[in-house]
Design a protein around this motif. Structure first.
Motif, mmCIF file in Angstrom:
data_model
loop_
_atom_site.group_PDB
_atom_site.id
_atom_site.type_symbol
_atom_site.label_atom_id
_atom_site.label_comp_id
_atom_site.label_asym_id
_atom_site.label_seq_id
_atom_site.Cartn_x
_atom_site.Cartn_y
_atom_site.Cartn_z
ATOM 1 N N GLY A 5 0.803 -1.219 0.000
ATOM 2 C CA GLY A 5 0.000 0.000 0.000
ATOM 3 C C GLY A 5 0.828 1.257 0.000
ATOM 4 N N SER A 6 2.104 1.166 0.410
ATOM 5 C CA SER A 6 2.947 2.358 0.469
ATOM 6 C C SER A 6 3.638 2.645 -0.864
ATOM 7 C CB SER A 6 3.996 2.205 1.570
ATOM 8 O OG SER A 6 4.880 1.135 1.255
ATOM 9 N N TYR A 18 -1.108 6.343 -4.292
ATOM 10 C CA TYR A 18 -0.526 5.108 -3.781
ATOM 11 C C TYR A 18 -1.293 3.885 -4.295
ATOM 12 C CZ TYR A 18 2.453 7.834 -0.695
ATOM 13 O OH TYR A 18 3.400 8.697 -0.208
ATOM 14 N N ASP A 20 -2.661 1.544 -2.797
ATOM 15 C CA ASP A 20 -3.900 1.245 -2.083
ATOM 16 C C ASP A 20 -5.009 2.258 -2.366
ATOM 17 O OD1 ASP A 20 -3.084 3.473 -0.688
ATOM 18 O OD2 ASP A 20 -2.774 2.437 1.215
ATOM 19 N N ARG A 22 -4.840 5.626 -1.993
ATOM 20 C CA ARG A 22 -4.720 6.907 -1.289
ATOM 21 C C ARG A 22 -4.147 7.983 -2.198
ATOM 22 N NH1 ARG A 22 -0.730 6.825 2.501
ATOM 23 N NH2 ARG A 22 0.081 4.880 1.603
ATOM 24 N N VAL A 24 -2.282 11.641 -1.770
ATOM 25 C CA VAL A 24 -1.632 12.511 -0.791
ATOM 26 C C VAL A 24 -1.180 13.783 -1.494
ATOM 27 C CG1 VAL A 24 0.260 12.761 0.855
ATOM 28 C CG2 VAL A 24 -0.874 10.540 0.584
#
Length: 301
Positions: A5-6, A18, A20, A22, A24
């Motif tokens: 996920g990172s 990302y 997953d 996300r 940012v």
């Protein structure tokens, strides 16, 4: 060992995506300042709610000279920020419009629209259109906001924006020309360093707009048909020499001239300057010149 996920799958100018899912944002959260009565210019401002669902609001600016004996031109302003940052309530845009309103002697409405990723594109277009329709609802003098009822001349309306706001302003003009805006005459539009297609920013816009139609999407690559029906008589385009978006801005100007649109268009190149430089220091000589040009455009008969 880092989790899957990172892992970053997309790196854009303003945000990372990302694995997953996300998103940012790289920029800090925009500081918002309250409206005020400015003791230096005499410009007053207030915030209004246009819609609660979806959430759309605006900041209204009223010049010191405003009274009930003379109606003033109205500027509908759309802030920039790459469709994912900035605010009508930020210090940067508050100070810019406060300065412009004082010099141009106009009423201004600065719309606060939804930003990616909380509200992906096309929220920005729909919210801004809702804001412009809300402004138009005052043309009979019976709208919900007294400042507009009492002071705005709806036969002298201008639409303006910078960067992403310049792009959004274009889409508003296409809608006005296509379906109209009852009770309102949009005289002119100003696009400052507008965000159109043809650069590294294309892929970022496509990601922010899941319902896009590719690189030829007319919101990013305006076509001749849309350009020909812009709902105003005059357009002023600013481009900056050291701006990645300079070429798309110039192309917009050239394509508008060739489109068959019946209005007049002018372009101003800010030599040696970067994208939206004027917002960083309103007292900088070239920023003063840009604002003066904008003021003269609005005052032109």
């Amino acid at each position: 060992m880092a989790s899957s996920g990172s892992e970053i799958t997309h790196k854009f100018r303003y945000f990372d995506v990302y694995k997953d899912g996300r998103v940012v944002l790289r920029h800090p959260i925009t500081e918002k300042i309250p409206p005020s009565d400015d003791p230096l210019t005499g410009v007053r401002s207030k915030d209004v709610i246009i819609s609660s669902e979806p959430p759309v609001s605006a900041r209204i600016f009223l010049p010191k000279s405003a009274d009930t004996t003379q109606k003033l031109p109205l500027l509908f302003y759309v802030h920039g920020g790459g469709f994912c940052k900035q605010s009508a309530f930020s210090r940067k845009y508050h100070n810019f419009l406060n300065t412009f309103v004082a010099e141009a002697n106009v009423v201004a409405v600065s719309v606060e629209y939804g930003l990616f990723p909380t509200r992906p594109i096309p929220a920005c277009y729909e919210d801004s259109w809702s804001g412009l329709q809300w402004v138009a609802s005052h043309s009979n003098g019976k709208g919900p906001e007294p400042w507009l009822n009492d002071h705005a001349d709806f036969q002298r309306v201008f639409v303006a924006g910078d960067s992403a706001g310049g792009n959004i302003s274009h889409t508003l003009l296409v809608r006005v020309g296509s379906i109209g805006l009852p009770g309102v005459k949009v005289v002119g539009a100003v696009l400052v360093h507008p965000y159109f297609g043809g650069t590294e920013f294309d892929q970022m816009w496509l990601y922010m707009c899941p319902t896009n139609s590719g690189l030829e999407d007319p919101r990013m690559s305006p076509n001749a048909g849309d350009l020909a029906k812009l709902g105003c008589k005059r357009v002023l385009v600013f481009v900056a020499e050291n701006d990645d978006l300079m070429d798309p801005g110039k192309r917009y100007y050239e394509e508008l001239k060739k489109s068959g649109w019946a209005g007049s268009v002018e372009i101003v190149e800010n030599s040696g300057e970067k994208h939206c430089f004027h917002l960083l220091n309103l007292k900088y000589e070239k920023a003063v010149d840009l604002i003066k040009k904008l003021v003269s455009f609005v005052k032109q008969e």
